[in-house]
Scaffold this motif. Sequence first.
Motif, PDB file in Angstrom:
ATOM      1  N   ARG A  69      19.509  -4.626  44.032  1.00 33.56           N
ATOM      2  CA  ARG A  69      18.764  -4.198  42.914  1.00 33.56           C
ATOM      3  C   ARG A  69      19.541  -3.808  41.581  1.00 33.56           C
ATOM      4  O   ARG A  69      20.955  -3.269  41.779  1.00 33.56           O
ATOM      5  CB  ARG A  69      17.648  -3.320  43.004  1.00 33.56           C
ATOM      6  CG  ARG A  69      18.388  -1.973  43.373  1.00 33.56           C
ATOM      7  CD  ARG A  69      17.308  -1.068  44.123  1.00 33.56           C
ATOM      8  NE  ARG A  69      17.167  -1.446  45.337  1.00 33.56           N
ATOM      9  CZ  ARG A  69      16.074  -0.926  46.418  1.00 33.56           C
ATOM     10  NH1 ARG A  69      15.454  -0.218  45.866  1.00 33.56           N
ATOM     11  NH2 ARG A  69      15.985  -1.448  47.477  1.00 33.56           N
ATOM     12  N   GLN A 102      16.819  -5.737  30.359  1.00 35.95           N
ATOM     13  CA  GLN A 102      15.286  -5.957  30.742  1.00 35.95           C
ATOM     14  C   GLN A 102      14.772  -4.660  31.129  1.00 35.95           C
ATOM     15  O   GLN A 102      13.560  -4.378  30.811  1.00 35.95           O
ATOM     16  CB  GLN A 102      15.165  -7.024  31.782  1.00 35.95           C
ATOM     17  CG  GLN A 102      13.653  -7.596  31.596  1.00 35.95           C
ATOM     18  CD  GLN A 102      13.937  -8.970  32.875  1.00 35.95           C
ATOM     19  OE1 GLN A 102      14.626  -9.945  32.289  1.00 35.95           O
ATOM     20  NE2 GLN A 102      13.195  -8.945  33.721  1.00 35.95           N
ATOM     21  N   LEU A 103      15.567  -3.680  31.518  1.00 34.74           N
ATOM     22  CA  LEU A 103      15.060  -2.456  32.204  1.00 34.74           C
ATOM     23  C   LEU A 103      15.191  -1.384  31.148  1.00 34.74           C
ATOM     24  O   LEU A 103      14.824   0.036  31.154  1.00 34.74           O
ATOM     25  CB  LEU A 103      15.604  -1.900  33.345  1.00 34.74           C
ATOM     26  CG  LEU A 103      15.521  -2.656  34.519  1.00 34.74           C
ATOM     27  CD1 LEU A 103      16.463  -2.168  35.647  1.00 34.74           C
ATOM     28  CD2 LEU A 103      13.940  -2.658  35.100  1.00 34.74           C
ATOM     29  N   ARG A 143       9.607  -5.252  39.471  1.00 36.98           N
ATOM     30  CA  ARG A 143      10.204  -4.018  38.575  1.00 36.98           C
ATOM     31  C   ARG A 143       9.298  -2.984  39.324  1.00 36.98           C
ATOM     32  O   ARG A 143       8.196  -3.039  39.434  1.00 36.98           O
ATOM     33  CB  ARG A 143       9.951  -4.291  37.131  1.00 36.98           C
ATOM     34  CG  ARG A 143      10.058  -3.044  36.300  1.00 36.98           C
ATOM     35  CD  ARG A 143       9.829  -3.120  34.766  1.00 36.98           C
ATOM     36  NE  ARG A 143       9.706  -2.486  34.031  1.00 36.98           N
ATOM     37  CZ  ARG A 143      10.464  -2.289  32.840  1.00 36.98           C
ATOM     38  NH1 ARG A 143      10.825  -3.326  32.353  1.00 36.98           N
ATOM     39  NH2 ARG A 143      10.256  -1.258  32.188  1.00 36.98           N
ATOM     40  N   GLU A 185       8.660   1.228  38.654  1.00 39.47           N
ATOM     41  CA  GLU A 185       8.756   2.467  37.864  1.00 39.47           C
ATOM     42  C   GLU A 185       8.590   3.478  38.930  1.00 39.47           C
ATOM     43  O   GLU A 185       7.733   3.990  39.605  1.00 39.47           O
ATOM     44  CB  GLU A 185       7.859   2.332  36.674  1.00 39.47           C
ATOM     45  CG  GLU A 185       7.909   1.146  35.950  1.00 39.47           C
ATOM     46  CD  GLU A 185       8.626   1.322  34.691  1.00 39.47           C
ATOM     47  OE1 GLU A 185       9.163   2.582  34.320  1.00 39.47           O
ATOM     48  OE2 GLU A 185       8.874   0.516  33.727  1.00 39.47           O
ATOM     49  N   ARG A 232      13.990   3.263  36.608  1.00 41.09           N
ATOM     50  CA  ARG A 232      13.451   1.790  36.599  1.00 41.09           C
ATOM     51  C   ARG A 232      14.301   0.891  37.403  1.00 41.09           C
ATOM     52  O   ARG A 232      15.573   1.014  37.241  1.00 41.09           O
ATOM     53  CB  ARG A 232      13.278   1.244  35.338  1.00 41.09           C
ATOM     54  CG  ARG A 232      12.235   1.962  34.221  1.00 41.09           C
ATOM     55  CD  ARG A 232      12.503   1.566  32.935  1.00 41.09           C
ATOM     56  NE  ARG A 232      11.518   1.998  32.047  1.00 41.09           N
ATOM     57  CZ  ARG A 232      11.506   1.997  30.652  1.00 41.09           C
ATOM     58  NH1 ARG A 232      12.416   1.148  30.032  1.00 41.09           N
ATOM     59  NH2 ARG A 232      10.646   2.794  30.000  1.00 41.09           N
ATOM     60  N   LEU A 253      14.896  -3.387  39.087  1.00 42.08           N
ATOM     61  CA  LEU A 253      14.640  -4.677  39.350  1.00 42.08           C
ATOM     62  C   LEU A 253      15.149  -5.098  40.322  1.00 42.08           C
ATOM     63  O   LEU A 253      16.424  -5.206  40.599  1.00 42.08           O
ATOM     64  CB  LEU A 253      15.290  -5.477  38.076  1.00 42.08           C
ATOM     65  CG  LEU A 253      14.756  -6.767  38.027  1.00 42.08           C
ATOM     66  CD1 LEU A 253      13.289  -7.141  37.770  1.00 42.08           C
ATOM     67  CD2 LEU A 253      15.481  -7.556  36.922  1.00 42.08           C
TER      68      LEU A 253
END
Length: 275
Positions: free
Chosen positions: A124, A154-155, A258, A260, A266, A268
């Motif tokens: 991850r 992207q995060l 994803r 949270e 965060r 991914l």
Amino acid sequence: MKVELVQLAGRDGDTAHNLARALEAIAACAADTDLVVFPETHLMGFPTRDTIAALAEPLDGPTLQAIAQAARAHDIAIAIGMAERDGEHYYNTTVLMTPQGIALRYRKTHLWASDKGIFTAGDRYATALWKGVRVGMLICFDIEFPESARALGQLGAELIIVTNGNMDPYGPTHRTAIMARAMENQAFAVMVNRVGTGDDGLVFAGGSAVVDPFGNLLCEAGREACRQVMVLDFDRLQAARNDYRYLDERRLTLPGERIEHADGRRELMIPQDSF
């Protein structure tokens, strides 16, 4: 955010020596420094198949506990690399330690030739908040893959930290890569490399650097042990993203679940069919 880059030689397999050098460097930071960054696997050096079992420690082991104590004592965040033991697996890990404890753990996802057979690849990418800035981390070979930094982008990453153990003749490769990854994601990037010679004869290339969200090189170290200090002006993020945002304009999104977390982290997850 005031950041100090500590470019050190380190010793493979000598945790006591490496920890002592790290603690000395932390104690020497300015009182108003927010973050200090060290090289890849600095605490243990690079292990071999014969030494990994003896060298690797869990995140609650004594070496990282000493780093945690230093973070509390000096009210500073510390990004530092280690060989992590988790059950029967070993990971090339970088930890972001704050005065409150471990804010972020990242396990290297792209294993270099000398990592294979020793470390397990991480599964991850992750970011966390430190003093209002969303921070993500990568390790060495990771930055040669645009998708790694894009996952952090992207995060929502605003600062990408790269702990590095890059050697000759690949110094120029990482110089180019860190500038590209910062520009592509319109984020600051801080890369800290090792210097000197390893037990296996590798000569580490130095070249620790800070890059702004436009891809401009703000500072760059030579090949000797040194300390660099930079103040990152995060108003530059807005300036870089004012006319266009690559993340908004992109036509492809990286796959993965994803997650949270309540503490602001965060993650991914890398799809299982990618392994």
